[in-house]
Scaffold this motif. Structure first.
Motif, short mmCIF file in Angstrom:
data_model
loop_
_atom_site.label_atom_id
_atom_site.label_comp_id
_atom_site.label_asym_id
_atom_site.label_seq_id
_atom_site.Cartn_x
_atom_site.Cartn_y
_atom_site.Cartn_z
N CYS A 1 46.25 49.94 35.80
CA CYS A 1 46.09 49.02 34.67
C CYS A 1 46.91 47.76 34.93
O CYS A 1 47.75 47.73 35.83
CB CYS A 1 46.54 49.67 33.36
SG CYS A 1 48.31 50.01 33.25
N ASN A 2 46.64 46.70 34.13
CA ASN A 2 47.45 45.50 34.21
C ASN A 2 48.63 45.63 33.26
O ASN A 2 48.76 46.61 32.53
CB ASN A 2 46.62 44.25 33.89
CG ASN A 2 46.05 44.30 32.48
OD1 ASN A 2 46.10 45.32 31.81
ND2 ASN A 2 45.49 43.19 32.05
N CYS B 1 43.70 45.56 42.72
CA CYS B 1 43.55 44.11 42.56
C CYS B 1 42.08 43.73 42.38
O CYS B 1 41.75 42.84 41.59
CB CYS B 1 44.13 43.38 43.78
SG CYS B 1 45.94 43.43 43.87
N LEU C 1 41.00 44.85 38.80
CA LEU C 1 41.68 44.11 37.73
C LEU C 1 41.43 42.61 37.80
O LEU C 1 41.89 41.86 36.94
CB LEU C 1 43.18 44.38 37.78
CG LEU C 1 43.60 45.82 37.46
CD1 LEU C 1 45.09 46.01 37.71
CD2 LEU C 1 43.25 46.19 36.03
N PHE D 1 42.49 40.54 40.23
CA PHE D 1 43.58 39.79 40.84
C PHE D 1 43.13 39.18 42.15
O PHE D 1 42.24 39.70 42.83
CB PHE D 1 44.79 40.70 41.11
CG PHE D 1 45.44 41.25 39.87
CD1 PHE D 1 45.12 40.74 38.61
CD2 PHE D 1 46.37 42.27 39.95
CE1 PHE D 1 45.72 41.24 37.48
CE2 PHE D 1 46.97 42.79 38.81
CZ PHE D 1 46.64 42.27 37.57
N HIS E 1 52.14 41.10 38.74
CA HIS E 1 52.32 39.89 39.54
C HIS E 1 53.81 39.58 39.65
O HIS E 1 54.65 40.25 39.06
CB HIS E 1 51.58 38.72 38.90
CG HIS E 1 50.10 38.74 39.17
ND1 HIS E 1 49.58 38.89 40.43
CD2 HIS E 1 49.03 38.62 38.33
CE1 HIS E 1 48.26 38.87 40.37
NE2 HIS E 1 47.89 38.71 39.10
N GLU F 1 55.54 38.93 36.27
CA GLU F 1 55.29 39.89 35.22
C GLU F 1 56.31 41.02 35.28
O GLU F 1 56.83 41.35 36.36
CB GLU F 1 53.87 40.45 35.34
CG GLU F 1 52.79 39.41 35.09
CD GLU F 1 51.40 39.94 35.32
OE1 GLU F 1 50.44 39.28 34.89
OE2 GLU F 1 51.26 41.01 35.94
#
Length: 318
Positions: free
Chosen positions: A10-11, A33, A36, A38, A74, A77
């Protein structure tokens, strides 16, 4: 050959979650990635979704149980605990939701707020206000743009307190932007000095072209960094988002020159220049006040040292 391992990814907001079957930690990053959305070029950190433990070792990854949920982060984050409802009060929230659906006027604001991108960020702040330090500029801007009444409700604040928080976050963003602009201008200056030392004269080129210096697009016709031009054309107090050096450049250009740079009419350009001049004057006054305070403090220290010296000399003579 390593067996495939079922897991979930998950993010950081937990709004996107997918199930994967991967044989390794590297494959988890690659597929995670991809699912999601990315960019594969951006580095990510893998942590456990439930407690934020960083997973960077293949052997540790293989030791984890099946269907473990991971979170991809990231660079800017940070992990935060998920929003959980206390079992003792869950019935209150459930009854409240049923009551809302039974009423004639359905409160669509609350439903949309729960799905809004700022909602999870607000819950992070509610659990730990210090988490604001680890938030990226994009997250801070999201909170600034959130409706004040709904943000206040999510945080459990009064609306005035939520507005004060948003103003503080905006000042943080402005300060970061000013620091970035100052750094970029310094890099631009150092690059120009290096080019001037390396060659005495460069062949002139007709017309205006865009150059790139250390990853920054510079409009040669105006002398401004492209990002600075974007800030100038912004709708919300662009003068507060510019560095002091940029403000000096804008003020020194004058109305006619800035009209050509921005493509605006005289009235709008004059209003922007007046705002920039007022902002620059305020900053210079702050610098003068700080220097005055520093000078007074140094003078007081010198006088105190002189007085202490006289007292010591008097005691010695006695």
């Amino acid at each position: 050959m390593t067996d495939n391992k079922p897991c979930k990814v998950c993010n950081f907001t937990r709004q996107k979650s997918y199930g994967l079957v991967v044989p390794s930690l590297d494959e988890l990053k690659t597929k995670g990635c991809e699912f999601l959305g990315f960019s594969p070029a951006e580095p990510v950190t893998v942590v456990l979704e439930d407690d934020g433990t960083i997973v960077q070792d293949q052997a540790y990854f293989l030791c984890l149980p099946l269907n473990t949920k991971f979170m991809l982060l990231h660079q800017k984050e940070a992990w935060s605990p998920g929003r959980r409802m206390d079992g003792g009060t869950a019935w209150m929230a459930r009854d409240s939701m049923l009551l809302e659906f039974d009423t004639v006027e359905v409160d669509t604001v609350d439903a949309s707020s729960a799905a809004a991108p700022w909602w999870d960020l607000a819950q992070q702040l509610k659990q730990d206000l210090a988490s604001i330090i680890l938030m990226s500029e994009a997250h801070l801007q999201t909170l600034v743009d959130a409706p004040s009444p709904e943000l206040a409700s999510a945080l459990g604040f009064q609306e005035k307190k939520a507005e004060d928080l948003q103003e503080t976050l905006q000042r943080v963003l402005d300060r970061r932007e000013e620091e970035r602009q100052s750094k970029e201008l310094l890099q631009l200056y150092l690059k120009a000095v290096a080019k001037e030392d390396g060659q005495q004269e460069e062949p002139s080129q007709e017309g205006a072209v865009d150059v790139e210096v250390d990853g920054m697009d510079v409009d040669s016709s105006s002398g401004f960094i492209s990002r600075t031009l974007m800030v100038l054309k912004g709708k919300t107090s662009p003068e507060t988002r510019l560095s002091t050096e940029d403000l000096q450049m804008v003020v020194s250009r004058g109305v006619e020159a800035m009209e050509q740079v921005l493509g605006w009419d005289r009235t709008r350009t004059s209003a922007l220049l007046m705002a920039c001049e007022a902002e620059l004057t305020g900053r210079l006054q702050q610098v003068q006040e700080v220097q005055s305070i520093r000078s007074n403090a140094q003078r007081d220290i010198s006088e105190q040292r002189a007085e202490d010296g006289e007292k010591t000399a008097a005691r010695g003579s006695n």
